[in-house]
Design an enzyme around this catalytic site. Structure first.
Site, PDB file in Angstrom:
ATOM      1  N   GLU A   3       1.074  -1.180   0.037  1.00  0.00           N
ATOM      2  CA  GLU A   3      -0.094   0.019   0.144  1.00  0.00           C
ATOM      3  C   GLU A   3       1.119   1.190  -0.018  1.00  0.00           C
ATOM      4  O   GLU A   3       1.549   1.530   1.043  1.00  0.00           O
ATOM      5  CB  GLU A   3      -0.898  -0.110   1.444  1.00  0.00           C
ATOM      6  CG  GLU A   3      -2.100  -1.384   1.324  1.00  0.00           C
ATOM      7  CD  GLU A   3      -2.993  -1.027   0.422  1.00  0.00           C
ATOM      8  OE1 GLU A   3      -3.328   0.098  -0.056  1.00  0.00           O
ATOM      9  OE2 GLU A   3      -3.529  -2.026   0.205  1.00  0.00           O
ATOM     10  N   CYS A  12      -2.277   9.208   2.109  1.00  0.00           N
ATOM     11  CA  CYS A  12      -1.771   8.919   0.879  1.00  0.00           C
ATOM     12  C   CYS A  12      -2.766   9.143  -0.221  1.00  0.00           C
ATOM     13  O   CYS A  12      -2.582   9.013  -1.390  1.00  0.00           O
ATOM     14  CB  CYS A  12      -1.588   7.438   1.090  1.00  0.00           C
ATOM     15  SG  CYS A  12      -3.011   6.229   1.835  1.00  0.00           S
TER      16      CYS A  12
HETATM   17  P1  NAD Z   1       8.144   4.818   5.114  1.00  0.00           P
HETATM   18  O1  NAD Z   1       8.071   4.096   3.863  1.00  0.00           O
HETATM   19  O2  NAD Z   1       9.260   5.711   5.411  1.00  0.00           O
HETATM   20  O3  NAD Z   1       7.959   3.798   6.500  1.00  0.00           O
HETATM   21  C1  NAD Z   1       6.991   2.942   6.745  1.00  0.00           C
HETATM   22  C2  NAD Z   1       7.560   1.814   7.399  1.00  0.00           C
HETATM   23  O4  NAD Z   1       8.503   1.154   6.697  1.00  0.00           O
HETATM   24  C3  NAD Z   1       8.082   2.383   8.702  1.00  0.00           C
HETATM   25  O5  NAD Z   1       7.745   1.281   9.808  1.00  0.00           O
HETATM   26  C4  NAD Z   1       9.485   2.197   8.439  1.00  0.00           C
HETATM   27  O6  NAD Z   1      10.100   2.018   9.630  1.00  0.00           O
HETATM   28  C5  NAD Z   1       9.843   1.004   7.620  1.00  0.00           C
HETATM   29  N1  NAD Z   1      11.067   0.900   7.026  1.00  0.00           N
HETATM   30  C6  NAD Z   1      11.598   2.027   6.541  1.00  0.00           C
HETATM   31  N2  NAD Z   1      12.799   1.373   5.925  1.00  0.00           N
HETATM   32  C7  NAD Z   1      12.512   0.028   5.859  1.00  0.00           C
HETATM   33  C8  NAD Z   1      13.400  -1.005   5.362  1.00  0.00           C
HETATM   34  N3  NAD Z   1      14.467  -0.595   4.414  1.00  0.00           N
HETATM   35  N4  NAD Z   1      12.832  -2.234   5.351  1.00  0.00           N
HETATM   36  C9  NAD Z   1      11.640  -2.403   6.163  1.00  0.00           C
HETATM   37  N5  NAD Z   1      10.966  -1.635   6.564  1.00  0.00           N
HETATM   38  C10 NAD Z   1      11.390  -0.190   6.432  1.00  0.00           C
HETATM   39  O7  NAD Z   1       6.777   5.860   5.230  1.00  0.00           O
HETATM   40  P2  NAD Z   1       6.158   6.631   6.186  1.00  0.00           P
HETATM   41  O8  NAD Z   1       6.901   8.125   6.041  1.00  0.00           O
HETATM   42  O9  NAD Z   1       6.008   6.359   7.522  1.00  0.00           O
HETATM   43  O10 NAD Z   1       4.549   6.920   5.557  1.00  0.00           O
HETATM   44  C11 NAD Z   1       4.492   7.612   4.434  1.00  0.00           C
HETATM   45  C12 NAD Z   1       4.328   6.844   3.362  1.00  0.00           C
HETATM   46  O11 NAD Z   1       3.193   5.968   3.381  1.00  0.00           O
HETATM   47  C13 NAD Z   1       3.559   7.754   2.156  1.00  0.00           C
HETATM   48  O12 NAD Z   1       4.326   7.581   0.935  1.00  0.00           O
HETATM   49  C14 NAD Z   1       2.219   7.518   2.207  1.00  0.00           C
HETATM   50  O13 NAD Z   1       1.513   7.635   0.672  1.00  0.00           O
HETATM   51  C15 NAD Z   1       2.228   6.046   2.120  1.00  0.00           C
HETATM   52  N6  NAD Z   1       1.026   5.381   2.647  1.00  0.00           N
HETATM   53  C16 NAD Z   1       0.191   4.608   2.106  1.00  0.00           C
HETATM   54  C17 NAD Z   1      -1.078   4.135   2.522  1.00  0.00           C
HETATM   55  C18 NAD Z   1      -1.623   3.235   1.372  1.00  0.00           C
HETATM   56  O14 NAD Z   1      -2.806   2.776   1.802  1.00  0.00           O
HETATM   57  N7  NAD Z   1      -1.518   3.234   0.227  1.00  0.00           N
HETATM   58  C19 NAD Z   1      -1.606   4.786   3.432  1.00  0.00           C
HETATM   59  C20 NAD Z   1      -0.799   5.412   4.253  1.00  0.00           C
HETATM   60  C21 NAD Z   1       0.588   5.828   3.885  1.00  0.00           C
END
Ligand code: NAD
Length: 472
Positions: A245, A279
């Site tokens: 997502e 998002c």
């Molecule tokens: P992010 O990708 O920075 O982090 C998300 C999660 O991934 C966190 O728990 C983080 O610690 C973890 N993470 C980071 N690096 C990683 C790695 N190398 N391996 C595994 N896990 C890792 O995202 P964010 O800043 O927390 O959230 C914002 C993003 O989420 C935006 O792009 C937004 O659009 C998206 N989002 C999408 C939806 C949807 O339903 N499509 C909903 C909410 C947010």
């Protein structure tokens, strides 16, 4: 708070401070989990997967229903926790807790609906005198990696269906907002969930990610977050099921016959909820030339009046972004657009982690605020010539999560629905609308798979085919 794995609340060798982005004050600490914690958590969840697989559907459903009730009972406390760690206005956090309860309740109902089907094997020669049917079985251990922006409900969207389907689950919450996820674990344990069936390990995703994603005992990864991290996870996952997502830059298209009052209200909500950190925020406002200036004049003062400030005050609509550095980034992107010819007609200022709700006109497709995901409180207006041009502009993106059009022309609305590759399409409503039960997920670089408990349960189960031979 402590983290939870191996059936117990655990400390770590180091701690991470969780701060309130409004004033930088430390609200709590959580352990900085290690890869050894991940391994220990998965060791424990192997037994937990067996416990869940043997647990009757009614019992899984009961636990999830009790958790939903506990979420409702704890609305005020949880809302304060969400707002304090994430920065969203308290009125939105209360709504998030209520949605979380609904998500768990919908999951409780899905726990009772895991069914297979009889397959007519004699539909092809050689299939006579046999009985074939499918069984839906849990994947085993599901890993949920979650973002900061809905720190409770997006965890529920993974934990609820995973348990409903009979899996055990490992949660890795966002580093900035781990407290809501840990509070959910407390409530699930209180609701009667066996301790060995859930783990929540806190810490940095980039450090813990490989230990989670490469472990063969994890059979399914459900990730919500940025496209860059999603890509890294897919590379590490190997032969595992994944749900992704990811982000977007949702368009809101306004055709000449649109009700501009409704468009303005929808933009104020869909553009600025959670300071634009959603998002499916309305990021690109694509407006027919005939009504562009009238809409801009209407919107500018409305956006100017949106109450900003301390997220814990009831009257605030837009609080701080999750980190001050994100508010600075939004400022850079807007400055860059202005240098390329755009105009700020409302907002455009920053106070600490608060970026004031902003409206930009004169935006064009090559600007970062249009083509990338801004994830901040600014809406960029783009002028369109006609219906075809509006659809072309809206479709001109590598993302495809949500898209909206305002028009009373049914033909134009259907042209839009057919012309946009987007997982969700809204007619006469903003792109940010979501019911927790609907299939929700992106096309193109916005993701793979669907959430919504009914659909997530499908993605967190496997199909087995059983054939009885020699029956005739
Ligand atoms: P992010 O990708 O920075 O982090 C998300 C999660 O991934 C966190 O728990 C983080 O610690 C973890 N993470 C980071 N690096 C990683 C790695 N190398 N391996 C595994 N896990 C890792 O995202 P964010 O800043 O927390 O959230 C914002 C993003 O989420 C935006 O792009 C937004 O659009 C998206 N989002 C999408 C939806 C949807 O339903 N499509 C909903 C909410 C947010």
């Amino acid at each position: 708070m402590k983290m939870f794995h191996s059936g117990q609340w655990q400390t770590g060798s180091a701690e991470i401070e969780v701060t309130n982005p409004f004033d930088g004050s430390v609200i709590d600490t959580v352990p900085d989990g290690s890869t050894d914690d991940i391994t220990a958590a998965i060791d424990g969840l192997v037994d937990g997967a067996g416990v869940m697989r043997r647990m009757a559907a009614w019992k899984r459903s009961d636990i999830l229903s009790r958790c939903a009730a506990l979420l409702r009972d704890n609305e005020s406390r949880l809302a304060e926790l969400i707002s304090s760690e994430e920065g969203k206005a308290i009125r939105e956090s209360r709504a998030e807790v209520r949605r979380s309860a609904s998500t768990m309740q919908l999951s409780a109902e899905e726990a009772k609906r895991l069914t297979g089907e009889v397959v007519p094997l004699d539909a092809t020669p050689g299939g006579e005198n046999k009985l074939g049917f499918t069984l839906r079985v849990p994947c085993g251990i599901v890993a949920a990696i979650t973002p900061f922006n809905f720190p409770l409900n997006l965890v529920c969207h993974k934990v609820g269906p995973a348990l409903a389907a009979g899996n055990s689950i490992l949660v890795k919450p966002a580093t900035d907002t781990p407290l809501s996820a840990l509070a959910l674990v407390e409530l699930l344990l209180e609701a009667g969930l066996p301790a060995e069936t859930i783990a929540c390990v806190t810490g940095s995703g980039s450090r813990l990610g490989a230990a989670i994603c490469r472990d063969e005992r994890i059979r399914k990864i459900s990730f919500t977050g940025s496209a860059d991290v999603g890509r890294q996870i897919c590379e590490m996952a190997g032969l595992k099921r994944v749900t992704m997502e990811l982000g977007s830059n949702s368009p809101l298209v306004v055709l000449p016959d649109a009700d501009l009052e409704k468009v303005a209200a929808a933009t104020c909500s869909a553009g600025f909820t959670n300071a634009g950190q959603v998002c499916i925020s309305a990021q690109r406002l694509i407006v027919a030339g005939q009504v562009h200036d009238e809409l801009a004049e209407k919107l500018a003062p409305m956006i100017e009046r949106i109450p900003t400030g301390n997220q814990l005050e009831k009257t605030t609509h837009v609080g701080p972004m999750v980190r001050e550095s994100d508010a600075e980034r939004v400022g850079h992107w807007i400055d860059e657009a202005v240098s390329a010819g755009a105009n700020v007609i409302s907002g455009g200022e920053r106070s600490g982690a608060i970026y004031h709700p902003t409206l930009i006109t004169g935006a064009s497709p090559d600007m970062r605020i249009v083509k990338d995901e801004l994830f901040g409180p600014a809406v960029a207006m783009i002028r369109a010539d006609d219906v075809e041009h509006s659809i072309k502009l809206a479709a001109d993106t590598r993302f495809g999560l949500s898209a909206a059009v305002y028009t009373n022309d049914v033909t134009a609305a259907m042209k839009f629905a057919n012309g946009i590759d987007s997982g969700n399409i809204h007619i006469n409503g903003g792109p940010q609308w979501r019911a927790d039960g609907m299939p929700y997920g992106g096309l193109k670089e916005s993701g793979i798979g669907k959430e919504g408990p009914k659909y997530a349960v499908q993605e967190m189960t496997e199909t087995k085919m059983v054939v009885f031979h020699g029956l005739g």
